[in-house]
Design a protein around this motif. Structure first.
Motif, mmCIF file in Angstrom:
data_model
loop_
_atom_site.group_PDB
_atom_site.id
_atom_site.type_symbol
_atom_site.label_atom_id
_atom_site.label_comp_id
_atom_site.label_asym_id
_atom_site.label_seq_id
_atom_site.Cartn_x
_atom_site.Cartn_y
_atom_site.Cartn_z
ATOM 1 N N ALA A 57 0.833 -1.207 0.000
ATOM 2 C CA ALA A 57 0.000 0.000 0.000
ATOM 3 C C ALA A 57 0.862 1.250 0.000
ATOM 4 N N LEU A 58 1.911 1.261 0.832
ATOM 5 C CA LEU A 58 2.780 2.432 0.910
ATOM 6 C C LEU A 58 3.627 2.577 -0.346
ATOM 7 N N ASP A 59 4.076 1.467 -0.912
ATOM 8 C CA ASP A 59 4.871 1.540 -2.134
ATOM 9 C C ASP A 59 4.053 2.074 -3.302
ATOM 10 N N ALA A 60 2.749 1.830 -3.297
ATOM 11 C CA ALA A 60 1.903 2.380 -4.359
ATOM 12 C C ALA A 60 1.931 3.901 -4.320
ATOM 13 N N GLY A 80 1.799 -0.366 18.930
ATOM 14 C CA GLY A 80 2.123 -0.047 17.554
ATOM 15 C C GLY A 80 2.093 -1.255 16.637
ATOM 16 N N ILE A 81 1.686 -1.020 15.375
ATOM 17 C CA ILE A 81 1.737 -2.043 14.331
ATOM 18 C C ILE A 81 3.152 -2.000 13.759
ATOM 19 N N ARG A 82 3.938 -3.005 14.068
ATOM 20 C CA ARG A 82 5.373 -2.947 13.775
ATOM 21 C C ARG A 82 5.676 -2.762 12.303
ATOM 22 N N GLN A 83 4.963 -3.471 11.459
ATOM 23 C CA GLN A 83 5.254 -3.401 10.028
ATOM 24 C C GLN A 83 5.065 -1.978 9.510
ATOM 25 N N THR A 84 3.988 -1.325 9.942
ATOM 26 C CA THR A 84 3.741 0.053 9.506
ATOM 27 C C THR A 84 4.804 0.989 10.047
ATOM 28 N N MET A 85 5.118 0.859 11.332
ATOM 29 C CA MET A 85 6.117 1.735 11.938
ATOM 30 C C MET A 85 7.466 1.597 11.244
ATOM 31 N N ASP A 86 7.870 0.365 10.956
ATOM 32 C CA ASP A 86 9.166 0.139 10.312
ATOM 33 C C ASP A 86 9.182 0.680 8.890
ATOM 34 N N GLU A 87 8.088 0.514 8.166
ATOM 35 C CA GLU A 87 8.022 1.018 6.800
ATOM 36 C C GLU A 87 8.117 2.539 6.762
ATOM 37 N N LEU A 88 7.456 3.215 7.695
ATOM 38 C CA LEU A 88 7.495 4.674 7.720
ATOM 39 C C LEU A 88 8.850 5.183 8.185
ATOM 40 N N ALA A 89 9.522 4.409 9.047
ATOM 41 C CA ALA A 89 10.813 4.846 9.587
ATOM 42 C C ALA A 89 11.955 4.599 8.619
ATOM 43 N N GLY A 91 11.681 3.217 5.102
ATOM 44 C CA GLY A 91 11.486 3.286 3.660
ATOM 45 C C GLY A 91 11.666 4.702 3.143
ATOM 46 N N GLU A 92 11.436 4.873 1.838
ATOM 47 C CA GLU A 92 11.474 6.214 1.254
ATOM 48 C C GLU A 92 10.477 7.098 1.993
ATOM 49 N N ARG A 247 12.161 0.809 18.228
ATOM 50 C CA ARG A 247 12.199 -0.182 17.167
ATOM 51 C C ARG A 247 13.654 -0.430 16.794
ATOM 52 N N PRO A 248 14.046 -1.690 16.559
ATOM 53 C CA PRO A 248 15.422 -1.969 16.138
ATOM 54 C C PRO A 248 15.693 -1.384 14.759
ATOM 55 N N THR A 249 16.908 -0.901 14.562
ATOM 56 C CA THR A 249 17.270 -0.308 13.274
ATOM 57 C C THR A 249 17.718 -1.351 12.263
ATOM 58 N N GLY A 250 17.996 -2.585 12.736
ATOM 59 C CA GLY A 250 18.524 -3.609 11.854
ATOM 60 C C GLY A 250 20.024 -3.561 11.715
ATOM 61 N N GLU A 251 20.673 -2.665 12.449
ATOM 62 C CA GLU A 251 22.122 -2.504 12.359
ATOM 63 C C GLU A 251 22.864 -3.303 13.423
ATOM 64 N N GLY A 252 22.144 -4.101 14.207
ATOM 65 C CA GLY A 252 22.789 -4.894 15.245
ATOM 66 C C GLY A 252 22.066 -4.753 16.571
ATOM 67 N N LEU A 253 22.347 -5.679 17.497
ATOM 68 C CA LEU A 253 21.715 -5.631 18.808
ATOM 69 C C LEU A 253 22.050 -4.324 19.510
ATOM 70 N N GLY A 254 21.038 -3.752 20.172
ATOM 71 C CA GLY A 254 21.250 -2.518 20.906
ATOM 72 C C GLY A 254 21.126 -1.259 20.076
#
Length: 327
Positions: A57-60, A80-89, A91-92, A247-254
């Motif tokens: 939906a957001l990519d559209a 929070g809905i994690r998928q939405t929060m992560d996409e907004l944080a 993504g583009e 929310r984790p950034t995906g760059e590592g623990l912590g």
């Protein structure tokens, strides 16, 4: 002389016109998200197109295929809905322009003729499970739960015979030729889901006096009091935080970022200066939007933090600097 392909130009203009008249949402048809979207007056004049997931939906919107997308971002039971929060944080960048609050009650949708004792497998969106867990323990203690992409998609899977029952809105039953075996199911009274209408970045809507500002900010480094330093940027200016989640950034623990909703509009001096303070000490700050609150509750303005008082303080400093003295 450069030749212009008139047909290509016309087709491009048509695509822009179509996308500008199109809203997308977490589908398929019959989701609570669609029900929330239809409460917006502007939805009556738009083509409403379901998407298979929140990212889709957001990519559209990001790809120019739709002017805006409505997606769930928070519920009163699970946060929070994690998928939405992560996409907004991550993504583009996109921007929130509106929010919708929708009371949520589930129905157990089954194929006609199904009895409660026949229900051995159930499905629904992962966010639905915590809201019906106790009801299931009491009424379907042996039923197996498997998650679906959305509650309406769960109804579709029941229609196809893959599951015995789906937790979805009762309004989805006729769409999938199902019937509600039980209705008004919710473990928590007054359960509510919050949805946001997201578009491409632009100027925030004008302040209404009952607004909310959402942002994501990242820690520069992990040290004692790091989060406190960020929160003080809001506290010293009298800005009330309505929600904050890590929310984790995906760059590592912590490694974490923080998503927050604050009372007020970015044009309010106290809110704007708080965000400026974060920008000075954070490696990244992403504004998600300043927009009207769905509940229309005015912001709480503590003494000393109104725009008038900020202006008086600025004027005092100017007078002090040029030697004009006190007013």
């Amino acid at each position: 002389m450069r030749l212009v392909n008139v047909t290509s130009v016309a087709n491009a203009a048509l695509e822009v016109a179509v996308s500008a008249n199109r809203f997308t949402y977490l589908g398929p048809e019959g989701t609570f998200t669609e029900a929330a979207l239809r409460t917006l007056p502007e939805a009556a004049t738009r083509e409403l197109v379901p998407a298979v997931s929140v990212p889709a939906a957001l990519d559209a919107v990001r790809n120019g295929e739709a002017a805006a997308a409505l997606v769930p971002i928070e519920n009163s039971v699970e946060g929070g809905i994690r998928q939405t929060m992560d996409e907004l944080a991550q993504g583009e960048p996109l921007m929130i322009y509106r929010e919708v609050l929708l009371p949520i009650a589930f129905a157990l949708l089954v194929r006609p003729g199904t009895k409660l004792e026949d229900v051995k497998t159930v499905t629904g969106h992962p966010a639905a499970q915590p809201q019906v867990r106790h009801w299931m323990a009491e009424n379907l203690p042996d039923a197996q739960w498997e998650s679906a992409a959305s509650n309406a998609d769960g109804a579709r899977l029941v229609q196809e015979g893959r599951y015995d029952g789906a937790f979805a809105g009762a309004f989805a039953a006729p769409l999938y030729h199902l019937e509600p075996l039980a209705s008004e199911i919710h473990d928590a009274a007054n359960a509510t889901t919050r949805f946001v209408l997201v578009g491409r970045p632009g100027r925030p809507p004008a302040p209404t006096g009952a607004d909310k500002t959402s942002a994501v900010f990242w820690l520069a480094d992990d040290h004692p009091g790091a989060l406190l330093e960020l929160l003080q940027e809001f506290a010293v200016r009298g800005v009330n935080l309505m929600r904050i989640e890590s929310r984790p950034t995906g760059e590592g623990l912590g490694k974490y970022c923080f998503a927050a909703d604050a009372e007020g509009h970015i044009t309010d001096h106290r809110v704007g200066e708080a965000l400026m303070g974060l920008h000075r000490i954070c490696p990244q700050v992403r504004l998600l939007g300043s927009y009207p609150r769905a509940d229309a509750v005015p912001a709480t303005v503590r003494p000393g933090t109104s725009d008038t008082e900020f202006a008086r303080a600025s004027d005092w400093l100017s007078r002090a600097l040029d030697g004009r003295g006190e007013l």
